[in-house]
Design an enzyme around this catalytic site. Structure first.
Site, PDB file in Angstrom:
ATOM      1  N   ASP A   8       0.860  -1.174   0.000  1.00 44.58           N
ATOM      2  CA  ASP A   8       0.000   0.000   0.000  1.00 44.58           C
ATOM      3  C   ASP A   8       0.898   1.226   0.000  1.00 44.58           C
ATOM      4  O   ASP A   8       1.791   1.358   0.851  1.00 44.58           O
ATOM      5  CB  ASP A   8      -0.900   0.013   1.235  1.00 44.58           C
ATOM      6  CG  ASP A   8      -1.987  -1.052   1.187  1.00 44.58           C
ATOM      7  OD1 ASP A   8      -2.071  -1.777   0.171  1.00 44.58           O
ATOM      8  OD2 ASP A   8      -2.751  -1.165   2.162  1.00 44.58           O
ATOM      9  N   ASP A 129     -15.161  -3.152  -1.102  1.00 41.48           N
ATOM     10  CA  ASP A 129     -14.757  -2.907   0.280  1.00 41.48           C
ATOM     11  C   ASP A 129     -16.010  -2.578   1.078  1.00 41.48           C
ATOM     12  O   ASP A 129     -16.724  -1.618   0.758  1.00 41.48           O
ATOM     13  CB  ASP A 129     -13.778  -1.736   0.350  1.00 41.48           C
ATOM     14  CG  ASP A 129     -12.578  -1.942  -0.574  1.00 41.48           C
ATOM     15  OD1 ASP A 129     -12.100  -3.085  -0.655  1.00 41.48           O
ATOM     16  OD2 ASP A 129     -12.136  -0.970  -1.203  1.00 41.48           O
TER      17      ASP A 129
END
Length: 239
Positions: A8, A129
């Site tokens: 990330d 998500d």
């Protein structure tokens, strides 16, 4: 099962967020390319990369870092975070990225998602998500009105082949993944499911594999040393 270690990116650094909270960030390194090489040296074949700046504001703040990772070669790379136009999809694919992940764009412009799935096939995945069962968008800051499992069925019907499903409450928390959720998701015929969020043990991975989950993303558990990537790859199939 395919194992995707995760990188990330925020401000060019390798970071992890706790449950998607940009104010709860841990920096794990300043060299994303070195991290990618470490995963490759451990035996990884796949890599999951998220541009957290792009996910939040749609920019390409980490494009150069992603380009550098892709130039190193050796990995099937999927990239998400701010992928909201066909032009950006093409830019990433031209770099050598193997698959682009649509997130916010998938729910805010479903017609666009359908077109991209039809145009690029397996080079497109959708990241779903969810918080409290509902799809979150814009870097997980906003909740939509659509339940995640229902959205996955709609994606399948539109021609999407791969969904990366994250239970935000488990992400970065080290509390284990939501096995019951994935048991439900794998019942959607024609959709390959990637599990993401909270995976902390080889046994969890084995259970996901047995139920038919296609792939799994590993993040915090690798960075904190709870899981060793080499061990995971020896214990769980990576075909």
């Amino acid at each position: 099962m395919q194992i995707f270690p995760a990188i990330d990116l925020r401000g060019g650094q390798v970071v992890r967020l706790y449950q998607g909270d940009y104010d709860q960030e841990t920096v794990y390194g300043a060299d994303p390319c070195a991290q990618a090489r470490a995963f490759l040296d451990a035996g990884a074949q796949y890599l999951h990369v998220v541009d957290l700046d792009g996910a939040r504001d749609g920019t390409t703040a980490n494009f150069d870092s992603i380009a550098a990772i892709a130039r190193q070669g050796g990995l099937f790379i999927e990239v998400g975070g701010g992928v909201r136009t066909e032009e950006r999809i093409r830019r990433y694919l031209d770099l050598g990225v193997s698959r682009c992940i649509l997130g916010t764009a998938a729910i805010k412009d479903f017609a666009f998602t359908t077109r991209m799935a039809q145009t690029y096939g397996d080079q497109i995945a959708v990241g779903v998500d969810a918080r409290d069962g509902y799809v979150a968008v814009n870097g997980w800051k906003e909740l939509s009105r659509e339940k995640g499992v229902d959205f996955c069925r709609r994606l399948r019907d539109a021609g999407v082949k791969t969904v990366i499903y994250t239970d935000i409450s488990r992400d970065g928390a080290g509390q284990g993944t939501n096995l019951e959720l994935y048991e439900e998701l794998v019942q959607i015929e024609g959709l390959a499911i990637t599990a993401s969020g909270g995976i902390r043990s080889v046994e969890e991975l084995r259970r996901l594999e047995r139920m038919g989950v296609r792939a799994a993303i590993l993040g915090k558990a690798l960075y904190d040393g709870r899981l060793d990537l080499g061990t995971v790859l020896r214990e769980v199939g990576t075909c």
